[in-house]
Design a protein around this motif. Structure first.
Motif, PDB file in Angstrom:
ATOM      1  N   GLN A 193       0.984  -1.151  -0.083  1.00  0.00           N
ATOM      2  CA  GLN A 193       0.038   0.077  -0.008  1.00  0.00           C
ATOM      3  C   GLN A 193       1.104   1.345   0.045  1.00  0.00           C
ATOM      4  O   GLN A 193       0.487   2.187  -0.931  1.00  0.00           O
ATOM      5  N   ARG A 194       1.783   1.323   0.818  1.00  0.00           N
ATOM      6  CA  ARG A 194       2.652   2.480   0.914  1.00  0.00           C
ATOM      7  C   ARG A 194       3.706   2.728  -0.444  1.00  0.00           C
ATOM      8  O   ARG A 194       3.633   3.951  -0.916  1.00  0.00           O
ATOM      9  N   LEU A 195       3.980   1.652  -1.031  1.00  0.00           N
ATOM     10  CA  LEU A 195       4.708   1.769  -2.237  1.00  0.00           C
ATOM     11  C   LEU A 195       3.604   2.269  -3.269  1.00  0.00           C
ATOM     12  O   LEU A 195       4.165   3.285  -4.028  1.00  0.00           O
ATOM     13  N   ALA A 196       2.715   1.710  -3.292  1.00  0.00           N
ATOM     14  CA  ALA A 196       1.544   1.928  -4.442  1.00  0.00           C
ATOM     15  C   ALA A 196       1.171   3.467  -4.183  1.00  0.00           C
ATOM     16  O   ALA A 196       1.010   4.357  -5.275  1.00  0.00           O
ATOM     17  N   GLU A 197       1.056   3.928  -2.953  1.00  0.00           N
ATOM     18  CA  GLU A 197       0.832   5.431  -2.611  1.00  0.00           C
ATOM     19  C   GLU A 197       1.709   6.349  -3.420  1.00  0.00           C
ATOM     20  O   GLU A 197       1.374   7.332  -3.648  1.00  0.00           O
ATOM     21  N   SER A 198       3.214   6.065  -3.310  1.00  0.00           N
ATOM     22  CA  SER A 198       4.025   6.589  -3.809  1.00  0.00           C
ATOM     23  C   SER A 198       4.338   6.431  -5.185  1.00  0.00           C
ATOM     24  O   SER A 198       5.464   6.920  -5.865  1.00  0.00           O
ATOM     25  N   GLY A 199       3.533   5.978  -5.935  1.00  0.00           N
ATOM     26  CA  GLY A 199       3.714   5.642  -7.343  1.00  0.00           C
ATOM     27  C   GLY A 199       4.549   4.483  -7.873  1.00  0.00           C
ATOM     28  O   GLY A 199       5.017   4.213  -8.878  1.00  0.00           O
ATOM     29  N   TRP A 200       4.766   3.322  -6.958  1.00  0.00           N
ATOM     30  CA  TRP A 200       5.653   2.428  -7.175  1.00  0.00           C
ATOM     31  C   TRP A 200       4.815   1.128  -7.482  1.00  0.00           C
ATOM     32  O   TRP A 200       3.529   1.050  -7.185  1.00  0.00           O
TER      33      TRP A 200
END
Length: 154
Positions: A114-121
């Motif tokens: 989730q954290r990576l997806a929120e940062s565009g990863w």
């Protein structure tokens, strides 16, 4: 006996026995055989990456492979430690502790995604039992697509 004697675990050790403690200390957290094989196959396709790197500086977690320019983080998860639906078997010794440990790992994996997806990863996760060639091909195709701007299908 000294404090570092393997037959005399330190006071307050979570290990249930000296043998269990030695076993747990021997488990690798990086550079496992599946990781090494997949890395070799991806490298052979001409792609370069960071190994055991933090995708985000403020995230205290490392991915097995990081492709910074494409913003792709790859994790090769162990079946036991990450609760593979096909292969995970609850332990018979100290099941409360180990089942909770695996549940915490799974929750941390979801939080990391989730954290990576929120940062565009984009996060790619593979199980250690998956075919290495297939994993490497998917990684390479995904990284190339993201680098060229065609990541809408991923």
């Amino acid at each position: 006996m000294t404090d570092s004697d393997p037959w005399n675990p330190p006071a307050g050790s979570w290990a249930s026995s000296a043998a269990r403690r030695r076993n747990m200390q021997a488990i690798r957290s990086r550079d496992t055989k599946p990781e090494q094989l997949i890395r070799r196959l991806v490298h052979a396709q001409g792609l370069r990456y960071r190994v055991a790197a933090k995708p985000l500086p403020d995230l205290r977690r490392t991915a097995d492979m990081v492709f910074r320019s494409a913003k792709v983080a790859v994790f090769i998860d162990g079946c036991y430690w990450h609760g593979c639906p096909e292969h995970y078997i609850a332990p018979k010794t100290n099941p409360g502790y180990w089942s909770d440990k695996v549940a915490r790992n799974m929750a941390r994996d979801r939080d990391t995604n989730q954290r990576l997806a929120e940062s565009g990863w984009l996060v790619l996760r593979f199980w250690e039992h998956e075919e290495s060639d297939t994993c490497a091909l998917k990684i390479a195709a995904t990284v190339r697509a993201r680098r060229s701007g065609r990541d809408r299908d991923n």
